[in-house]
Design an enzyme around this catalytic site. Sequence first.
Site, PDB file in Angstrom:
ATOM      1  N   PHE A 140     -55.236  40.540  50.139  1.00  0.00           N
ATOM      2  CA  PHE A 140     -55.757  40.009  51.370  1.00  0.00           C
ATOM      3  C   PHE A 140     -56.955  40.864  51.469  1.00  0.00           C
ATOM      4  O   PHE A 140     -57.207  41.902  51.387  1.00  0.00           O
ATOM      5  CB  PHE A 140     -54.597  40.526  52.621  1.00  0.00           C
ATOM      6  N   GLY A 148     -36.802  50.993  69.839  1.00  0.00           N
ATOM      7  CA  GLY A 148     -35.924  51.557  69.041  1.00  0.00           C
ATOM      8  C   GLY A 148     -35.199  50.311  68.155  1.00  0.00           C
ATOM      9  O   GLY A 148     -35.924  49.438  67.564  1.00  0.00           O
ATOM     10  N   GLY A 187     -42.159  48.150  59.748  1.00  0.00           N
ATOM     11  CA  GLY A 187     -40.725  47.647  59.541  1.00  0.00           C
ATOM     12  C   GLY A 187     -40.270  47.718  58.212  1.00  0.00           C
ATOM     13  O   GLY A 187     -39.184  47.989  58.152  1.00  0.00           O
ATOM     14  N   ASP A 188     -41.244  47.617  57.307  1.00  0.00           N
ATOM     15  CA  ASP A 188     -40.887  48.001  55.954  1.00  0.00           C
ATOM     16  C   ASP A 188     -40.124  49.529  55.780  1.00  0.00           C
ATOM     17  O   ASP A 188     -39.173  49.484  54.901  1.00  0.00           O
ATOM     18  CB  ASP A 188     -41.840  47.831  55.053  1.00  0.00           C
ATOM     19  N   GLY A 205     -39.472  47.688  68.397  1.00  0.00           N
ATOM     20  CA  GLY A 205     -40.725  48.522  68.416  1.00  0.00           C
ATOM     21  C   GLY A 205     -40.411  49.599  68.983  1.00  0.00           C
ATOM     22  O   GLY A 205     -39.615  50.484  68.488  1.00  0.00           O
ATOM     23  N   SER A 215     -43.188  40.265  48.357  1.00  0.00           N
ATOM     24  CA  SER A 215     -44.476  40.271  47.957  1.00  0.00           C
ATOM     25  C   SER A 215     -45.049  41.571  47.342  1.00  0.00           C
ATOM     26  O   SER A 215     -44.541  42.439  47.942  1.00  0.00           O
ATOM     27  CB  SER A 215     -45.406  39.719  49.146  1.00  0.00           C
ATOM     28  N   GLN A 248     -42.465  37.367  57.740  1.00  0.00           N
ATOM     29  CA  GLN A 248     -43.768  36.711  57.594  1.00  0.00           C
ATOM     30  C   GLN A 248     -43.481  35.384  57.353  1.00  0.00           C
ATOM     31  O   GLN A 248     -44.197  34.345  57.947  1.00  0.00           O
ATOM     32  CB  GLN A 248     -44.766  37.078  56.736  1.00  0.00           C
ATOM     33  N   GLN A 249     -42.542  34.815  56.514  1.00  0.00           N
ATOM     34  CA  GLN A 249     -42.354  33.557  56.219  1.00  0.00           C
ATOM     35  C   GLN A 249     -41.702  32.637  57.378  1.00  0.00           C
ATOM     36  O   GLN A 249     -41.831  31.477  57.276  1.00  0.00           O
ATOM     37  CB  GLN A 249     -41.510  33.451  54.902  1.00  0.00           C
ATOM     38  N   ASP A 303     -54.497  45.168  49.930  1.00  0.00           N
ATOM     39  CA  ASP A 303     -55.503  44.743  51.162  1.00  0.00           C
ATOM     40  C   ASP A 303     -56.648  45.276  50.816  1.00  0.00           C
ATOM     41  O   ASP A 303     -57.048  46.727  50.699  1.00  0.00           O
ATOM     42  CB  ASP A 303     -54.888  45.423  52.328  1.00  0.00           C
TER      43      ASP A 303
END
Length: 325
Positions: free
Chosen positions: A103, A229, A257-258, A226, A9, A173-174, A13
């Site tokens: 968003f 690690g 995460g990205d 998280g 995507s 997210q999907q 935002d």
Amino acid sequence: MGSLLIAGSIATDHLMSFGGRFADSLVVEQLDKLSVSFLVDDLEIRRGGVAPNMCFGLGQLGLHPVLVGAAGEDFADYRSWLERHGVDCSHVHISESKHTARFVCTTDETMAQFASFYPGAMSEARLIELAPIVAAVGEPDYVLIGADDPDGMRRHTQECRQRGYRFIADPSQQLAFGEGELIRELIDGAALLFSNEYESHMIEQKTGWSAEEVLERVGTQVTTLGADGVRITRKGEDPIVLPAAKNVAAVEPTGVGDAFRAGFLAATAWELSLERAAQVGCVLAAYVVETVGTQEYSFTPAQFLARLEDSYGATAAADVAPHLS
């Protein structure tokens, strides 16, 4: 080194803050006739979308990833920002009729939110064919397929299988919206599978596959934990579990995460070990969690290496140093 294609995507935002409480303006008995407006205190427009976030991180580490996704004619400013930071945007599909995904969210002082997501041009990701991009940029080391229009994700995955491109499954997210059939199709045969721990359980639940069965279908599973690690698992091998980077002053978790994925992929492109890849990912993630916004961080090679050494030792820094000159 081959090319890195990062599909996913592309979005912005628009974040606003309301100084009061939404609840004070709502009449419970009249919610079926709801019509209210709020005077907001500020507006932040942040660049986002999983693919540009990862591409930005790769660019910060000196790579030149290829962004694969769909945007609107309003993408011009975002494009120039990414290109200034080392991202190849020449293959982004530009919609003739839709705006870039957006968003829009207003948050009150109690953290209650009114939010809307406009997918817009993202729905045209299904029109993108990978072969012409590969013809232009060269055979890919990997094609990462991140959260995007579901039909676009499916098409990219099928094309990777048909053409023999090594692909990375990163449905993120999907997973919440996708059915088991889609998720099985997106994962099966991936060289790498990225998820966080919650998503890894969702994958098992929705696909009906056990953790062992997932490992039989992917080369390597990388699960972020998280603050604890990351865990790397491969069929028939002991898991590698590594701690997060040290001395992190967490401010905002969006995009962490990205960034981890970007660092991991960079080290993989440098042909470093899985352990080093996870360490580079964790350090890059630390920069994001310490800033507001997913692409607002910067560092010098010396700063990055010092942070890597502080968290994982001098040998780790020495292994990465030749690639960050």
